[in-house]
Design a protein around this motif. Sequence first.
Motif, PDB file in Angstrom:
ATOM      1  N   LEU A 112      58.361  38.809  36.354  1.00  0.00           N
ATOM      2  CA  LEU A 112      57.807  37.709  37.150  1.00  0.00           C
ATOM      3  C   LEU A 112      56.881  38.237  38.243  1.00  0.00           C
ATOM      4  CD1 LEU A 112      60.937  35.406  37.513  1.00  0.00           C
ATOM      5  CD2 LEU A 112      58.919  35.022  36.099  1.00  0.00           C
ATOM      6  N   TRP A 113      57.296  39.306  38.919  1.00  0.00           N
ATOM      7  CA  TRP A 113      56.444  39.867  39.965  1.00  0.00           C
ATOM      8  C   TRP A 113      55.179  40.469  39.356  1.00  0.00           C
ATOM      9  CZ3 TRP A 113      55.321  39.249  44.715  1.00  0.00           C
ATOM     10  CH2 TRP A 113      54.538  40.177  45.373  1.00  0.00           C
ATOM     11  N   ALA A 114      55.313  41.151  38.225  1.00  0.00           N
ATOM     12  CA  ALA A 114      54.152  41.752  37.575  1.00  0.00           C
ATOM     13  C   ALA A 114      53.164  40.683  37.128  1.00  0.00           C
ATOM     14  CB  ALA A 114      54.597  42.602  36.388  1.00  0.00           C
ATOM     15  N   SER A 115      53.660  39.595  36.569  1.00  0.00           N
ATOM     16  CA  SER A 115      52.745  38.536  36.132  1.00  0.00           C
ATOM     17  C   SER A 115      52.120  37.821  37.327  1.00  0.00           C
ATOM     18  CB  SER A 115      53.466  37.541  35.221  1.00  0.00           C
ATOM     19  OG  SER A 115      54.483  36.872  35.929  1.00  0.00           O
ATOM     20  N   PHE A 116      52.870  37.665  38.418  1.00  0.00           N
ATOM     21  CA  PHE A 116      52.310  37.072  39.628  1.00  0.00           C
ATOM     22  C   PHE A 116      51.185  37.945  40.185  1.00  0.00           C
ATOM     23  CE2 PHE A 116      52.161  36.735  44.257  1.00  0.00           C
ATOM     24  CZ  PHE A 116      51.874  35.389  44.404  1.00  0.00           C
ATOM     25  N   CYS A 117      51.420  39.263  40.254  1.00  0.00           N
ATOM     26  CA  CYS A 117      50.389  40.174  40.769  1.00  0.00           C
ATOM     27  C   CYS A 117      49.191  40.249  39.831  1.00  0.00           C
ATOM     28  CB  CYS A 117      50.976  41.567  40.983  1.00  0.00           C
ATOM     29  SG  CYS A 117      52.025  41.659  42.432  1.00  0.00           S
ATOM     30  N   HIS A 118      49.427  40.049  38.536  1.00  0.00           N
ATOM     31  CA  HIS A 118      48.322  40.059  37.583  1.00  0.00           C
ATOM     32  C   HIS A 118      47.439  38.823  37.764  1.00  0.00           C
ATOM     33  CE1 HIS A 118      46.232  41.234  33.955  1.00  0.00           C
ATOM     34  NE2 HIS A 118      46.383  40.011  33.468  1.00  0.00           N
ATOM     35  N   LYS A 119      48.058  37.681  38.059  1.00  0.00           N
ATOM     36  CA  LYS A 119      47.309  36.442  38.240  1.00  0.00           C
ATOM     37  C   LYS A 119      46.727  36.322  39.657  1.00  0.00           C
ATOM     38  CE  LYS A 119      50.117  33.982  34.891  1.00  0.00           C
ATOM     39  NZ  LYS A 119      51.197  33.017  34.707  1.00  0.00           N
ATOM     40  N   ASN A 120      47.406  36.900  40.650  1.00  0.00           N
ATOM     41  CA  ASN A 120      47.001  36.807  42.056  1.00  0.00           C
ATOM     42  C   ASN A 120      46.953  38.205  42.681  1.00  0.00           C
ATOM     43  OD1 ASN A 120      47.213  33.866  42.017  1.00  0.00           O
ATOM     44  ND2 ASN A 120      49.404  34.228  41.931  1.00  0.00           N
ATOM     45  N   PRO A 121      45.942  38.998  42.354  1.00  0.00           N
ATOM     46  CA  PRO A 121      45.949  40.387  42.835  1.00  0.00           C
ATOM     47  C   PRO A 121      45.808  40.524  44.352  1.00  0.00           C
ATOM     48  CG  PRO A 121      43.890  39.890  41.710  1.00  0.00           C
ATOM     49  CD  PRO A 121      44.786  38.716  41.509  1.00  0.00           C
ATOM     50  N   VAL A 141      51.142  41.500  50.044  1.00  0.00           N
ATOM     51  CA  VAL A 141      52.591  41.693  50.130  1.00  0.00           C
ATOM     52  C   VAL A 141      52.925  43.184  50.120  1.00  0.00           C
ATOM     53  CG1 VAL A 141      54.786  41.319  48.935  1.00  0.00           C
ATOM     54  CG2 VAL A 141      53.137  39.451  49.129  1.00  0.00           C
ATOM     55  N   HIS A 142      52.257  43.967  49.282  1.00  0.00           N
ATOM     56  CA  HIS A 142      52.489  45.411  49.239  1.00  0.00           C
ATOM     57  C   HIS A 142      52.183  46.049  50.594  1.00  0.00           C
ATOM     58  CE1 HIS A 142      52.317  46.205  44.629  1.00  0.00           C
ATOM     59  NE2 HIS A 142      53.017  45.120  44.921  1.00  0.00           N
ATOM     60  N   ILE A 143      51.061  45.661  51.190  1.00  0.00           N
ATOM     61  CA  ILE A 143      50.679  46.220  52.484  1.00  0.00           C
ATOM     62  C   ILE A 143      51.662  45.815  53.573  1.00  0.00           C
ATOM     63  CG2 ILE A 143      48.903  46.114  54.280  1.00  0.00           C
ATOM     64  CD1 ILE A 143      46.850  46.017  51.966  1.00  0.00           C
ATOM     65  N   MET A 144      52.124  44.569  53.545  1.00  0.00           N
ATOM     66  CA  MET A 144      53.104  44.119  54.536  1.00  0.00           C
ATOM     67  C   MET A 144      54.397  44.916  54.433  1.00  0.00           C
ATOM     68  SD  MET A 144      51.613  41.916  56.382  1.00  0.00           S
ATOM     69  CE  MET A 144      52.848  40.981  57.209  1.00  0.00           C
ATOM     70  N   VAL A 145      54.859  45.174  53.214  1.00  0.00           N
ATOM     71  CA  VAL A 145      56.085  45.968  53.037  1.00  0.00           C
ATOM     72  C   VAL A 145      55.855  47.390  53.543  1.00  0.00           C
ATOM     73  CG1 VAL A 145      57.671  46.934  51.321  1.00  0.00           C
ATOM     74  CG2 VAL A 145      56.987  44.552  51.168  1.00  0.00           C
ATOM     75  N   MET A 146      54.665  47.945  53.308  1.00  0.00           N
ATOM     76  CA  MET A 146      54.363  49.286  53.819  1.00  0.00           C
ATOM     77  C   MET A 146      54.369  49.312  55.343  1.00  0.00           C
ATOM     78  SD  MET A 146      51.459  50.949  51.460  1.00  0.00           S
ATOM     79  CE  MET A 146      50.945  49.869  50.150  1.00  0.00           C
ATOM     80  N   PHE A 174      60.828  49.056  43.077  1.00  0.00           N
ATOM     81  CA  PHE A 174      60.611  47.826  42.317  1.00  0.00           C
ATOM     82  C   PHE A 174      59.123  47.589  42.087  1.00  0.00           C
ATOM     83  CE2 PHE A 174      59.751  43.233  42.416  1.00  0.00           C
ATOM     84  CZ  PHE A 174      60.441  42.841  41.280  1.00  0.00           C
ATOM     85  N   PHE A 175      58.304  47.785  43.138  1.00  0.00           N
ATOM     86  CA  PHE A 175      56.866  47.608  43.000  1.00  0.00           C
ATOM     87  C   PHE A 175      56.276  48.600  42.002  1.00  0.00           C
ATOM     88  CE2 PHE A 175      56.096  45.662  47.483  1.00  0.00           C
ATOM     89  CZ  PHE A 175      56.501  44.431  47.007  1.00  0.00           C
ATOM     90  N   ALA A 176      56.758  49.832  42.029  1.00  0.00           N
ATOM     91  CA  ALA A 176      56.248  50.842  41.099  1.00  0.00           C
ATOM     92  C   ALA A 176      56.563  50.465  39.652  1.00  0.00           C
ATOM     93  CB  ALA A 176      56.837  52.207  41.432  1.00  0.00           C
ATOM     94  N   LEU A 177      57.765  50.005  39.408  1.00  0.00           N
ATOM     95  CA  LEU A 177      58.139  49.595  38.051  1.00  0.00           C
ATOM     96  C   LEU A 177      57.341  48.365  37.613  1.00  0.00           C
ATOM     97  CD1 LEU A 177      61.993  50.104  38.239  1.00  0.00           C
ATOM     98  CD2 LEU A 177      60.330  51.532  37.035  1.00  0.00           C
ATOM     99  N   ALA A 178      57.129  47.437  38.539  1.00  0.00           N
ATOM    100  CA  ALA A 178      56.352  46.243  38.215  1.00  0.00           C
ATOM    101  C   ALA A 178      54.886  46.592  37.965  1.00  0.00           C
ATOM    102  CB  ALA A 178      56.479  45.215  39.331  1.00  0.00           C
ATOM    103  N   ASP A 179      54.336  47.532  38.743  1.00  0.00           N
ATOM    104  CA  ASP A 179      52.935  47.944  38.525  1.00  0.00           C
ATOM    105  C   ASP A 179      52.762  48.632  37.189  1.00  0.00           C
ATOM    106  OD1 ASP A 179      51.816  46.870  40.770  1.00  0.00           O
ATOM    107  OD2 ASP A 179      51.944  48.703  41.959  1.00  0.00           O
ATOM    108  N   LYS A 180      53.773  49.382  36.784  1.00  0.00           N
ATOM    109  CA  LYS A 180      53.705  50.014  35.467  1.00  0.00           C
ATOM    110  C   LYS A 180      53.682  48.945  34.375  1.00  0.00           C
ATOM    111  CE  LYS A 180      56.028  53.820  34.507  1.00  0.00           C
ATOM    112  NZ  LYS A 180      57.156  54.716  34.202  1.00  0.00           N
ATOM    113  N   MET A 181      54.482  47.897  34.556  1.00  0.00           N
ATOM    114  CA  MET A 181      54.503  46.797  33.593  1.00  0.00           C
ATOM    115  C   MET A 181      53.187  46.004  33.645  1.00  0.00           C
ATOM    116  SD  MET A 181      57.254  43.701  33.265  1.00  0.00           S
ATOM    117  CE  MET A 181      58.573  44.761  32.759  1.00  0.00           C
TER     118      MET A 181
END
Length: 71
Positions: free
Chosen positions: A4-13, A19-24, A59-66
């Motif tokens: 779900l996160w991977a598809s969300f990031c794919h549709k809304n980069p 969100v990635h920057i905020m977590v960082m 989690f982000f790394a695994l989702a980015d791989k997907m």
Amino acid sequence: MRYLWASFCHKNPIIGRIVHIMVMLVALASIVVPLISKDATTIIASLCVALVCFVIFVFFALADKMRSGMH
């Protein structure tokens, strides 16, 4: 959940990167706070937040791989 996160990031980069920057930034703040604080409770809470951010990074790394396999 990862899909779900991977598809969300794919549709809304842009939103996904925000969100990635905020977590960082939260992770960076949770590492800096123990260096300037003397209160034990604040240090423990900050280290717990850093641990949660580390789990989110994995989690982000695994989702980015997907996500990279999506077309």
